[in-house]
Scaffold this motif. Sequence first.
Motif, short mmCIF file in Angstrom:
data_model
loop_
_atom_site.label_atom_id
_atom_site.label_comp_id
_atom_site.label_asym_id
_atom_site.label_seq_id
_atom_site.Cartn_x
_atom_site.Cartn_y
_atom_site.Cartn_z
N GLN A 54 0.84 -1.31 -0.17
CA GLN A 54 0.01 -0.08 -0.06
C GLN A 54 0.92 1.09 0.12
N LYS A 56 3.03 3.83 -1.52
CA LYS A 56 3.54 4.15 -2.72
C LYS A 56 4.23 5.71 -2.70
N ASN A 58 4.21 9.24 -5.04
CA ASN A 58 3.71 10.01 -6.21
C ASN A 58 4.71 10.73 -6.98
N CYS A 64 2.97 8.10 -0.05
CA CYS A 64 1.64 8.34 0.08
C CYS A 64 0.89 6.95 0.15
N GLU A 66 -2.39 5.02 -1.08
CA GLU A 66 -3.58 5.20 -1.97
C GLU A 66 -5.03 4.44 -1.61
N GLU A 70 -6.90 7.94 -4.81
CA GLU A 70 -6.23 8.86 -4.74
C GLU A 70 -5.07 8.73 -3.81
N CYS A 71 -4.02 9.28 -3.88
CA CYS A 71 -2.86 9.21 -3.21
C CYS A 71 -2.64 10.15 -2.09
#
Length: 140
Positions: A54, A56, A58, A64, A66, A70-71
Amino acid sequence: MKIFISLIFSVYFFFNSCAQQKYEKPPKFNKNDLKDIKPTYQIQKGHLVLNFGQLKQNEDSLYCWETDGECSIIDGKTTIYTICDASDGDNASVISCLHAEGEFLEGKYNCIWKYYDKNRKVIKKEKWDNGKLIYRKEYK
């Protein structure tokens, strides 16, 4: 004559000091005016518990989380779990293992990060300052 002039000035200053000050009220706040303003980043605060998949990055290289496509930028304490194989003889099972815990500051590594093996033993510690690695210590 001097007394008369000083009396006129004192009366003038007395009435000016007692007069009400004129002030303007701020304009009424209308929530509809702000609906088009969007924050630069949506920041996920608090203690966040994530699976390793999970986490991530950007397009600005900020970490971030997600959700709903949306991040959301991570800000605060974070615990990251990963999938481990807990094989015990004939019994093979897949469980979540503690992978790392630390803190993000607006999407960047910050403070002390600890990394763990599948037995919850610390294998590495890192000190970060707003995305810059200060030191790293690995354990055997």
